[in-house]
Design a protein around this motif. Structure first.
Motif, PDB file in Angstrom:
ATOM      1  N   ALA A 444       0.829  -1.205   0.000  1.00  0.00           N
ATOM      2  CA  ALA A 444       0.000   0.000   0.000  1.00  0.00           C
ATOM      3  C   ALA A 444       0.862   1.253   0.000  1.00  0.00           C
ATOM      4  O   ALA A 444       0.594   2.216  -0.734  1.00  0.00           O
ATOM      5  N   VAL A 445       1.913   1.247   0.813  1.00  0.00           N
ATOM      6  CA  VAL A 445       2.812   2.402   0.882  1.00  0.00           C
ATOM      7  C   VAL A 445       3.702   2.469  -0.351  1.00  0.00           C
ATOM      8  O   VAL A 445       3.932   3.542  -0.917  1.00  0.00           O
ATOM      9  N   GLU A 446       4.196   1.333  -0.782  1.00  0.00           N
ATOM     10  CA  GLU A 446       5.100   1.292  -1.935  1.00  0.00           C
ATOM     11  C   GLU A 446       4.443   1.880  -3.174  1.00  0.00           C
ATOM     12  O   GLU A 446       5.083   2.618  -3.934  1.00  0.00           O
ATOM     13  N   TYR A 447       3.166   1.582  -3.381  1.00  0.00           N
ATOM     14  CA  TYR A 447       2.484   2.020  -4.600  1.00  0.00           C
ATOM     15  C   TYR A 447       1.468   3.128  -4.367  1.00  0.00           C
ATOM     16  O   TYR A 447       0.862   3.603  -5.326  1.00  0.00           O
ATOM     17  N   GLY A 448       1.269   3.538  -3.103  1.00  0.00           N
ATOM     18  CA  GLY A 448       0.350   4.625  -2.806  1.00  0.00           C
ATOM     19  C   GLY A 448      -1.090   4.290  -3.117  1.00  0.00           C
ATOM     20  O   GLY A 448      -1.835   5.137  -3.624  1.00  0.00           O
ATOM     21  N   ARG A 449      -1.516   3.059  -2.823  1.00  0.00           N
ATOM     22  CA  ARG A 449      -2.870   2.611  -3.134  1.00  0.00           C
ATOM     23  C   ARG A 449      -3.504   1.944  -1.916  1.00  0.00           C
ATOM     24  O   ARG A 449      -2.825   1.241  -1.150  1.00  0.00           O
ATOM     25  N   ALA A 450      -4.819   2.140  -1.755  1.00  0.00           N
ATOM     26  CA  ALA A 450      -5.559   1.374  -0.767  1.00  0.00           C
ATOM     27  C   ALA A 450      -5.656  -0.074  -1.223  1.00  0.00           C
ATOM     28  O   ALA A 450      -5.658  -0.359  -2.428  1.00  0.00           O
ATOM     29  N   VAL A 451      -5.745  -0.989  -0.254  1.00  0.00           N
ATOM     30  CA  VAL A 451      -5.768  -2.420  -0.570  1.00  0.00           C
ATOM     31  C   VAL A 451      -6.939  -3.077   0.152  1.00  0.00           C
ATOM     32  O   VAL A 451      -7.100  -2.913   1.366  1.00  0.00           O
ATOM     33  N   ALA A 452      -7.740  -3.832  -0.608  1.00  0.00           N
ATOM     34  CA  ALA A 452      -8.804  -4.648  -0.027  1.00  0.00           C
ATOM     35  C   ALA A 452      -8.318  -6.092   0.009  1.00  0.00           C
ATOM     36  O   ALA A 452      -8.138  -6.719  -1.042  1.00  0.00           O
ATOM     37  N   VAL A 453      -8.066  -6.602   1.211  1.00  0.00           N
ATOM     38  CA  VAL A 453      -7.586  -7.971   1.393  1.00  0.00           C
ATOM     39  C   VAL A 453      -8.776  -8.842   1.768  1.00  0.00           C
ATOM     40  O   VAL A 453      -9.375  -8.659   2.827  1.00  0.00           O
ATOM     41  N   SER A 454      -9.118  -9.783   0.892  1.00  0.00           N
ATOM     42  CA  SER A 454     -10.273 -10.641   1.110  1.00  0.00           C
ATOM     43  C   SER A 454      -9.802 -12.082   1.276  1.00  0.00           C
ATOM     44  O   SER A 454      -9.296 -12.686   0.338  1.00  0.00           O
ATOM     45  N   ALA A 455      -9.974 -12.637   2.479  1.00  0.00           N
ATOM     46  CA  ALA A 455      -9.506 -13.989   2.787  1.00  0.00           C
ATOM     47  C   ALA A 455     -10.689 -14.889   3.111  1.00  0.00           C
ATOM     48  O   ALA A 455     -11.662 -14.456   3.716  1.00  0.00           O
ATOM     49  N   THR A 456     -10.575 -16.150   2.734  1.00  0.00           N
ATOM     50  CA  THR A 456     -11.674 -17.085   2.967  1.00  0.00           C
ATOM     51  C   THR A 456     -12.030 -17.183   4.448  1.00  0.00           C
ATOM     52  O   THR A 456     -13.201 -17.188   4.823  1.00  0.00           O
ATOM     53  N   SER A 457     -11.013 -17.262   5.298  1.00  0.00           N
ATOM     54  CA  SER A 457     -11.235 -17.462   6.730  1.00  0.00           C
ATOM     55  C   SER A 457     -10.511 -16.437   7.586  1.00  0.00           C
ATOM     56  O   SER A 457     -10.380 -16.605   8.789  1.00  0.00           O
ATOM     57  N   GLY A 458     -10.015 -15.357   6.959  1.00  0.00           N
ATOM     58  CA  GLY A 458      -9.255 -14.338   7.665  1.00  0.00           C
ATOM     59  C   GLY A 458      -7.762 -14.524   7.408  1.00  0.00           C
ATOM     60  O   GLY A 458      -7.339 -15.583   6.972  1.00  0.00           O
ATOM     61  N   VAL A 459      -6.971 -13.469   7.618  1.00  0.00           N
ATOM     62  CA  VAL A 459      -7.437 -12.174   8.082  1.00  0.00           C
ATOM     63  C   VAL A 459      -7.771 -11.310   6.860  1.00  0.00           C
ATOM     64  O   VAL A 459      -6.916 -11.076   6.006  1.00  0.00           O
ATOM     65  N   SER A 460      -9.038 -10.857   6.783  1.00  0.00           N
ATOM     66  CA  SER A 460      -9.427  -9.881   5.773  1.00  0.00           C
ATOM     67  C   SER A 460      -9.225  -8.488   6.356  1.00  0.00           C
ATOM     68  O   SER A 460      -9.297  -8.292   7.579  1.00  0.00           O
ATOM     69  N   ALA A 461      -8.995  -7.515   5.484  1.00  0.00           N
ATOM     70  CA  ALA A 461      -8.702  -6.179   6.002  1.00  0.00           C
ATOM     71  C   ALA A 461      -8.874  -5.124   4.921  1.00  0.00           C
ATOM     72  O   ALA A 461      -8.755  -5.410   3.732  1.00  0.00           O
ATOM     73  N   ILE A 462      -9.128  -3.909   5.370  1.00  0.00           N
ATOM     74  CA  ILE A 462      -9.067  -2.720   4.528  1.00  0.00           C
ATOM     75  C   ILE A 462      -7.814  -1.957   4.929  1.00  0.00           C
ATOM     76  O   ILE A 462      -7.662  -1.544   6.088  1.00  0.00           O
ATOM     77  N   VAL A 463      -6.902  -1.794   3.967  1.00  0.00           N
ATOM     78  CA  VAL A 463      -5.625  -1.127   4.215  1.00  0.00           C
ATOM     79  C   VAL A 463      -5.609   0.192   3.467  1.00  0.00           C
ATOM     80  O   VAL A 463      -5.869   0.237   2.254  1.00  0.00           O
TER      81      VAL A 463
END
Length: 533
Positions: A444-463
Motif C-alpha cells: 500500500a505504501v510502496e504504490y500509494g494505493r488502498a488495498v482490499a484484502v479478502s480472505a476465505t477465513s481471515g485475516v481480511s482487512a481494509i488497508v
C-alpha cells in the motif's frame, strides 16, 4: 651440542592455544547469529516490534565482521534457521502431523541456505571500506535471488515485510521493498561497525561513516512520511469484503470447495438482506476471496451465483478456479457485473510451487502430498488491472502481493486501488495470515494505493495507502467488512523505478564481493612472492 630450549608450563597456552580457547569465540559468534535470527523473528508480524530488526542485523554483523567465507556461511545458516523455522511453522498446520515435519524443515533449510550464502559474502565484503553498506547490499541481493529462483522463487520472509509500520516504512514509497530492507540491514550493520571501531580506539574520523549509517536511515524514514499520500485523487469507492469462512481442515480443504462456495454465497445473501434493510450502506464493489468457488468456461450458466450478485446489485470480483477442461485449470479473479454478467478476468501469474504446480514430479512425490491428486495450474501472462464500473482495480492473488513485478505492473497499467483475494484457511490459526497481511500493508505504501484484502477465513482487512488498517476480521469467523477507500493516481517513485533498485543493489553487492575477493587474491600473491625472496 646445543641443549634444547626449555619451555615453561606458563608459556604453553600462548604458543599452542587449547581447542577450548579457540572454540570460545566461535561459540560466541554462533550464539550471536542464533540470537539475531530469533530477534528478527520476534520483530515480525503479528508482533509490532519492528524496531528489533536492526538489532537482529547488528548481531548478525557482529558474528560476520572480518570472518572468513566459511565462517560466514555457518553463521548465516544459523541466523537463517533461527528466523525461518519459527516463521514457517504454519506449514505444519497445513500438512498435519501425519505427514511429518520434513516439508516444513526442508523448506526452512532451503530458505536458510540463501542466508548462509549471504553470510559468506557479507563476511568477505565486511573488510572493505564502507563494509556495512556492502554487507546490506549482499544480503538484499540474496533476497532478490530467492524471489526469482528456483521455480518462480519464494519471497516470504523478506526484511521489508517485517516493517509494515514504524519509522522505516515510508522508504518503500521511494525505493520499494529493496530500499526499505536495505535501511534496516545497514542500520544494524552500521551500529556494529561503530561499536567495533570505538572499542578498537579508532580516531573520531573513523567513527563518522558508521555513525552516519546508524542514524541516516532512521532520519530518512521519518522525514519521508510527507511523501506518503492518502488523499482521494480520483474519488472514493465503498468496498465490501466477503469472508464466508472455511473449516480449519488443513490439507483436506482441497476437497472442500463446495463448502467454501456455500459459505460465501450465504454471506453474500446476508449482505444483500442487510443492504435492503438499511443496516449496511450499499457498496460500489464486492470482493470475494481466492478460489471461493469453481468457475466454468462460461460462468453465465451459474444461476445461483448470478442471482446472489444481482441481489446485491453491484459489480463483484470473484476468486475462483477456472476449469476450462480436465487439463487446463487457472486460479482467477472474475469481474462479474450484476446486469451484464461475467466480464474480464485475471489469471494468477506467480503460482505456488509444489501446490499449484509440481516441479520435478517424480522427485516431488517424496515431499508433497499434491502429486497424485492435482494437475498443474496454468499461469496467467497479463497484468492484473481489471476495469470495474469505471474503476481500474489492481489484483494480486494471495502471495503474489509479495512480488513487486505483479503489483507494480497493475499500478502502471492504471490501477487506482488494489485487491488481494487470498485463501489462508489451509494454514490454521497461526501467524501466516498476519505475515501475508503485512505484505499488503507494505505494498500500500510502496504504490500509494488502498488495498482490499479478502480472505476465505481471515485475516481480511481494509488497508489505507499509508499502510494503516482501518477494518480487520478475526480468523475462522464469517465476516463482511464494508469501508470507503480513496482512489489514487499518483505514481510513487518506487512505482516509476520498478525493478531498478533490486538490480542496482544486486550489482553493487556482486561488485563489492568481486573487489574483496580480488584484493585477497592479490594480497596472497604478494605474500608468496615476498616469502620466496
Amino acid at each position: 651440542m646445543v641443549a634444547p630450549a626449555v619451555t615453561s608450563e606458563s608459556d604453553i597456552p600462548l604458543a599452542l592455544p587449547s581447542r577450548r580457547r579457540r572454540a570460545v569465540p566461535v561459540l560466541i559468534r554462533a550464539a550471536a547469529a542464533l540470537a539475531g535470527g530469533g530477534i528478527f523473528y520476534a520483530s515480525y508480524p503479528p508482533r509490532t516490534l519492528w524496531y528489533l530488526a536492526p538489532l537482529a542485523f547488528a548481531l548478525l554483523a557482529a558474528a560476520l565482521r572480518h570472518r572468513t567465507a566459511r565462517g560466514g556461511f555457518l553463521y548465516g545458516l544459523l541466523f537463517g534457521l533461527a528466523f525461518v523455522l519459527p516463521l514457517l511453522q504454519w506449514l505444519q498446520s497445513f500438512l498435519g502431523a501425519d505427514f511429518g515435519p520434513f516439508p516444513w524443515v526442508g523448506l526452512s533449510f532451503v530458505v536458510s541456505l540463501y542466508m548462509a550464502l549471504a553470510g559468506a559474502a557479507m563476511a568477505v565484503v565486511s573488510k572493505l571500506r564502507g563494509g556495512p553498506v556492502w554487507m546490506a547490499a549482499v544480503f538484499l541481493g540474496s533476497e532478490v535471488l530467492r524471489t526469482y529462483f528456483p521455480f518462480d522463487g519464494f519471497p516470504w520472509g523478506k526484511v521489508a515485510y517485517g516493517q509494515p509500520e514504524g519509522l522505516f516504512l515510508p522508504l518503500a514509497a521511494i525505493g520499494g521493498t529493496m530500499l526499505l530492507g536495505f535501511a534496516v540491514v545497514v542500520t544494524g550493520a552500521g551500529a556494529t561497525e561503530l561499536i567495533a571501531r570505538w572499542r578498537a580506539g579508532d580516531r573520531r574520523r573513523a567513527l563518522v561513516l558508521p555513525a552516519v549509517l546508524l542514524v541516516l536511515p532512521v532520519i530518512a524514514g521519518a522525514a519521508s512520511w510527507s511523501l506518503v499520500g492518502t488523499d482521494a485523487q480520483a474519488g472514493t469507492r465503498t468496498v465490501a469484503i466477503i469472508q464466508g469462512n472455511a473449516p480449519d481442515d488443513g490439507i483436506n480443504l482441497m476437497y472442500d470447495t463446495p463448502i467454501l462456495r456455500r459459505n460465501h454465497i450465504a454471506a453474500t445473501e446476508k449482505l444483500a438482506a442487510d443492504i435492503k434493510a438499511g443496516k449496511v450502506a450499499k457498496p460500489d464493489l464486492v470482493v470475494w476471496p481466492e478460489v471461493a468457488t469453481d468457475l466454468e468456461p462460461d460462468p453465465r450458466y451459474d444461476s445461483e451465483l448470478s442471482k446472489a450478485i444481482s441481489d446485491v446489485g453491484v459489480p463483484f470480483l470473484i476468486g475462483g478456479r477456472l476449469i476450462q477442461n480436465p487439463t487446463t485449470i487457472q486460479n482467477v479473479v472474475q469481474v462479474w457485473d450484476p446486469n451484464t454478467g461475467p466480464g474480464p478476468r485475471y489469471a494468477k501469474q506467480k503460482l505456488v510451487p509444489f501446490a499449484e504446480f509440481i516441479p520435478l514430479r517424480d522427485i516431488s512425490a517424496a515431499v508433497t502430498p499434491f502429486v497424485a491428486d492435482t494437475r498443474d495450474m496454468i499461469p496467467g501472462t497479463e497484468p492484473g488491472a481489471l476495469p470495474v464500473d469505471g474503476t481500474t482495480v489492481g489484483v494480486a492473488i494471495c502471495y503474489e502481493v509479495a512480488y513487486d513485478q505483479v503489483v507494480g505492473d497493475a499500478v502502471r497499467d492504471g490501477a487506482t486501488m488494489l485487491a488481494v483475494p487470498t485463501n489462508n484457511a489451509w494454514y490454521g490459526p497461526g501467524e501466516m495470515s498476519y505475515q501475508q497481511l503485512a505484505m499488503s500493508r507494505v505494498a500500500a505504501v510502496e504504490y500509494g494505493r488502498a488495498v482490499a484484502v479478502s480472505a476465505t477465513s481471515g485475516v481480511s482487512a481494509i488497508v489505507q495507502p499509508d499502510g494503516s488498517v482501518t477494518r480487520q476480521s478475526e480468523l475462522y469467523t464469517a465476516a463482511t467488512l464494508v469501508a470507503t477507500v480513496p482512489l489514487r493516481t499518483t505514481a510513487t517513485l518506487a512505482t516509476r523505478l520498478g525493478a531498478w533498485p533490486e538490480w542496482a543493489a544486486s550489482v553493487a553487492g556482486l561488485a563489492a564481493l568481486a573487489l574483496a575477493i580480488g584484493s585477497r587474491l592479490r594480497s596472497r600473491s604478494g605474500s608468496r612472492r615476498a616469502s620466496t625472496t
